[in-house]
Design a protein around this motif. Sequence first.
Motif, short mmCIF file in Angstrom:
data_model
loop_
_atom_site.label_atom_id
_atom_site.label_comp_id
_atom_site.label_asym_id
_atom_site.label_seq_id
_atom_site.Cartn_x
_atom_site.Cartn_y
_atom_site.Cartn_z
N LYS A 46 -2.31 9.89 1.03
CA LYS A 46 -3.72 9.66 0.75
C LYS A 46 -4.50 9.65 2.07
O LYS A 46 -3.92 9.39 3.13
CB LYS A 46 -3.89 8.30 0.06
N SER A 57 0.80 -1.22 0.00
CA SER A 57 0.00 0.00 0.00
C SER A 57 0.84 1.27 0.00
O SER A 57 0.33 2.35 -0.33
CB SER A 57 -0.94 0.01 1.20
N GLU A 78 -6.29 7.41 3.25
CA GLU A 78 -6.16 6.10 3.90
C GLU A 78 -4.82 5.92 4.61
O GLU A 78 -4.62 4.90 5.28
CB GLU A 78 -6.37 4.96 2.89
N ASP A 79 -3.92 6.88 4.48
CA ASP A 79 -2.67 6.84 5.25
C ASP A 79 -2.86 7.41 6.66
O ASP A 79 -1.93 7.35 7.47
CB ASP A 79 -1.57 7.63 4.54
#
Length: 127
Positions: free
Chosen positions: A87, A63, A89-90
């Motif tokens: 991002k 990822s 999602e980080d």
Amino acid sequence: QVQLVESGGGLVQVGGSLRLSCAASGRAFSSAAMGWFRQAPGKEREFVASISKSDDNTYYADSVKGRFTISSDNARNTVYLQMNSLKPEDTAVYYCAARLAYRWGSTYNRPDEYDYWGQGTPVTVSS
């Protein structure tokens, strides 16, 4: 006793960059490997990246591959995590960890492989 102190976390916009640092203090030691993990709210701690100090091999979660870079300054007992193209999602609390003993064939991607942990530094990526 070894202490690991992370710094560099914060709030960043999507596509931005941050560099995390993890400084080791306390008694001098030579760790075999150091790693970065992260934990988002309601999720398990997950592997991000690791570096083997014996050969400087680095390993990354799929990822983050191509966006994050782990590096080590052995003279300063400090490991870094350069994070680019961030991002949403980080977003997570990022932890560094140190393992004292070399383990042949390991990529050091499991939390139970590590002996010491930092307290974590939060990273928030806003869209």
